[in-house]
Design an enzyme around this catalytic site. Structure first.
Site, PDB file in Angstrom:
ATOM      1  N   SER A   1       3.358 -18.525   0.246  1.00  0.00           N
ATOM      2  CA  SER A   1       2.692 -19.658   0.895  1.00  0.00           C
ATOM      3  C   SER A   1       3.687 -20.650   1.513  1.00  0.00           C
ATOM      4  CB  SER A   1       1.810 -20.406  -0.108  1.00  0.00           C
ATOM      5  OG  SER A   1       1.287 -21.557   0.516  1.00  0.00           O
TER       6      SER A   1
ATOM      7  N   LYS B   1     -10.834 -18.434  -3.781  1.00  0.00           N
ATOM      8  CA  LYS B   1     -11.647 -19.268  -2.886  1.00  0.00           C
ATOM      9  C   LYS B   1     -13.122 -19.318  -3.279  1.00  0.00           C
ATOM     10  CE  LYS B   1      -8.515 -19.037   0.983  1.00  0.00           C
ATOM     11  NZ  LYS B   1      -8.316 -18.978   2.426  1.00  0.00           N
TER      12      LYS B   1
ATOM     13  N   ASP C   1     -10.944 -23.246   6.723  1.00  0.00           N
ATOM     14  CA  ASP C   1     -10.539 -21.959   7.340  1.00  0.00           C
ATOM     15  C   ASP C   1     -11.367 -21.666   8.590  1.00  0.00           C
ATOM     16  OD1 ASP C   1      -8.536 -21.200   5.542  1.00  0.00           O
ATOM     17  OD2 ASP C   1     -10.001 -20.385   4.124  1.00  0.00           O
TER      18      ASP C   1
ATOM     19  N   ASN D   1     -14.060  -2.284   4.753  1.00  0.00           N
ATOM     20  CA  ASN D   1     -13.242  -2.618   3.584  1.00  0.00           C
ATOM     21  C   ASN D   1     -13.050  -1.380   2.725  1.00  0.00           C
ATOM     22  OD1 ASN D   1     -11.892  -4.745   2.082  1.00  0.00           O
ATOM     23  ND2 ASN D   1     -13.406  -4.380   0.477  1.00  0.00           N
ATOM     24  N   ARG D   2     -11.831  -1.271   2.153  1.00  0.00           N
ATOM     25  CA  ARG D   2     -11.519  -0.124   1.286  1.00  0.00           C
ATOM     26  C   ARG D   2     -12.618   0.039   0.221  1.00  0.00           C
ATOM     27  NH1 ARG D   2      -6.240  -0.743  -2.359  1.00  0.00           N
ATOM     28  NH2 ARG D   2      -7.477  -2.547  -2.986  1.00  0.00           N
TER      29      ARG D   2
ATOM     30  N   VAL E   1      -4.351 -12.110  10.066  1.00  0.00           N
ATOM     31  CA  VAL E   1      -4.470 -13.370   9.347  1.00  0.00           C
ATOM     32  C   VAL E   1      -3.148 -13.714   8.643  1.00  0.00           C
ATOM     33  CG1 VAL E   1      -5.664 -14.467   7.396  1.00  0.00           C
ATOM     34  CG2 VAL E   1      -6.973 -13.236   9.118  1.00  0.00           C
TER      35      VAL E   1
HETATM   36  P1  ATR Z   1      -9.992 -10.794  -3.063  1.00  0.00           P
HETATM   37  O1  ATR Z   1     -10.476  -9.450  -2.584  1.00  0.00           O
HETATM   38  O2  ATR Z   1      -9.744 -10.845  -4.527  1.00  0.00           O
HETATM   39  O3  ATR Z   1     -10.772 -11.967  -2.534  1.00  0.00           O
HETATM   40  P2  ATR Z   1      -8.103 -11.101  -0.988  1.00  0.00           P
HETATM   41  O4  ATR Z   1      -6.604 -11.126  -0.997  1.00  0.00           O
HETATM   42  O5  ATR Z   1      -8.833 -12.177  -0.309  1.00  0.00           O
HETATM   43  O6  ATR Z   1      -8.522 -10.988  -2.493  1.00  0.00           O
HETATM   44  O7  ATR Z   1      -8.576  -9.720  -0.385  1.00  0.00           O
HETATM   45  C1  ATR Z   1      -7.742  -8.670  -0.348  1.00  0.00           C
HETATM   46  C2  ATR Z   1      -8.300  -7.735   0.696  1.00  0.00           C
HETATM   47  O8  ATR Z   1      -7.283  -6.783   1.027  1.00  0.00           O
HETATM   48  C3  ATR Z   1      -9.493  -6.923   0.203  1.00  0.00           C
HETATM   49  O9  ATR Z   1     -10.335  -6.700   1.276  1.00  0.00           O
HETATM   50  C4  ATR Z   1      -8.810  -5.661  -0.291  1.00  0.00           C
HETATM   51  O10 ATR Z   1      -9.634  -4.521  -0.313  1.00  0.00           O
HETATM   52  P3  ATR Z   1     -10.454  -4.164  -1.648  1.00  0.00           P
HETATM   53  O11 ATR Z   1     -11.662  -5.048  -1.613  1.00  0.00           O
HETATM   54  O12 ATR Z   1     -10.758  -2.731  -1.518  1.00  0.00           O
HETATM   55  O13 ATR Z   1      -9.537  -4.472  -2.812  1.00  0.00           O
HETATM   56  C5  ATR Z   1      -7.771  -5.475   0.767  1.00  0.00           C
HETATM   57  N1  ATR Z   1      -6.662  -4.634   0.311  1.00  0.00           N
HETATM   58  C6  ATR Z   1      -5.688  -4.961  -0.552  1.00  0.00           C
HETATM   59  N2  ATR Z   1      -4.825  -3.912  -0.711  1.00  0.00           N
HETATM   60  C7  ATR Z   1      -5.296  -2.908   0.074  1.00  0.00           C
HETATM   61  C8  ATR Z   1      -4.862  -1.573   0.341  1.00  0.00           C
HETATM   62  N3  ATR Z   1      -3.773  -1.059  -0.237  1.00  0.00           N
HETATM   63  N4  ATR Z   1      -5.590  -0.829   1.209  1.00  0.00           N
HETATM   64  C9  ATR Z   1      -6.697  -1.334   1.814  1.00  0.00           C
HETATM   65  N5  ATR Z   1      -7.150  -2.597   1.598  1.00  0.00           N
HETATM   66  C10 ATR Z   1      -6.462  -3.380   0.734  1.00  0.00           C
END
Ligand code: ATR
Length: 264
Positions: free
Chosen positions: A14, A65, A101, A149-150, A209
């Site tokens: 950050s 958040k 945001d 999303n994954r 982002v």
């Molecule tokens: P959170 O999901 O806890 O709010 P975030 O940092 O805001 O945290 O979100 C991380 C994002 O990056 C998510 O969309 C996450 O996908 P998942 O929901 O499947 O976890 C995505 N992300 C993180 N690592 C990833 C990876 N190796 N491949 C694809 N997507 C990934």
């Protein structure tokens, strides 16, 4: 002396303390702004510290958040609508959550002079910042928003918060005008998407982002003739400017000096 903190996990990347302390010094405000890696169990106490005046303001980043919300007394309209809070302070005795945001994203798109109206947009990710991006895109009259999303279920949950969102499989790309990386992929230097972006040539906007590092696997994939590439730096600057103005009642300047200072 007033005290402000950005909290998240991870938090090392950050640049908020660097930026907010620059503005505090520049404007001769007696306050300090730090960063803290926290866990779910810490959120309640952080909000208590706001309530009793030990802390004057918080920025909230991933993955808290949404998780911060049950510990707040009041939400602003934008925070309520997106179920996402990135700024907290005491307002009339209430621990209040705000979302800056949305404006951060909208102003960064406006700065690019990019017209979102009638555009097809793919969002990669379904984490904390995505509802704010969807809200801003809909406000700017995007034609179609695809969410990928994954973990598909998380995209499905988000879909229920808004109208007209189409969830698509991770890794498959429809025809689009703009693609947004809202995942955390790219925060680590050797993060790779494993998605074939080669269909995306000419007149596409690649919006990452992530702002630190400035270049990612995603921005490199978009680096083709005729494409526009934008990282999250302006979005970061604008959301921070709005957060500062909630705490200190005026907007600090965003100019080349600040940007040079951050990049240095
Ligand atoms: P959170 O999901 O806890 O709010 P975030 O940092 O805001 O945290 O979100 C991380 C994002 O990056 C998510 O969309 C996450 O996908 P998942 O929901 O499947 O976890 C995505 N992300 C993180 N690592 C990833 C990876 N190796 N491949 C694809 N997507 C990934």
């Amino acid at each position: 002396m007033k005290k402000y903190l950005v909290v998240g996990n991870p938090i090392e990347h950050s640049l908020s303390p660097k930026l907010q302390n620059y503005w505090l010094n520049f404007n001769k405000i007696e306050a300090i702004y730090g960063k803290l890696q926290v866990y779910d169990d810490d959120l309640k106490e952080l909000c208590n510290s706001i309530k009793n005046g030990q802390l004057n303001g918080l920025n909230i980043t991933v993955p808290f958040k949404k998780k911060i919300i049950p510990h707040l007394d009041v939400l602003s309209g934008h925070a309520l609508r997106t179920q996402s809070v990135n700024t907290v302070c005491l307002n009339n005795g209430n621990v209040t959550g705000y979302n800056t945001d949305i404006e951060g994203f909208e102003l960064s798109i406006k700065k690019l002079n990019y017209d979102v109206k009638n555009k097809k947009i793919v969002i990669l990710g379904a984490g904390g910042v995505v509802p704010s991006i969807i809200y801003a895109l809909k406000k700017m009259n995007a034609q179609q928003i695809y969410l990928s999303n994954r973990t598909k279920e998380k995209a499905e949950i988000l879909k229920n918060l808004f109208e007209g969102i189409e969830v698509i499989d991770w890794g498959s790309l429809p025809t689009f005008d703009m693609i947004i990386n809202a995942t955390s992929l790219g925060l680590k230097q050797n993060d790779k998407f494993g998605i074939d972006f080669s269909v995306a040539e000419k007149n596409k906007l690649f919006f990452d982002v992530i702002y630190n590092p400035f270049n990612t696997d995603f921005s490199e994939a978009g680096n083709k003739p005729g494409n526009i590439i934008e990282n999250g730096l302006n979005m970061f600057l604008f959301q921070a400017q709005k957060a500062f103005s909630i705490w200190h009642n005026f907007e600090p300047k965003i100019d080349q000096e600040v940007i040079k200072f951050l990049e240095g």
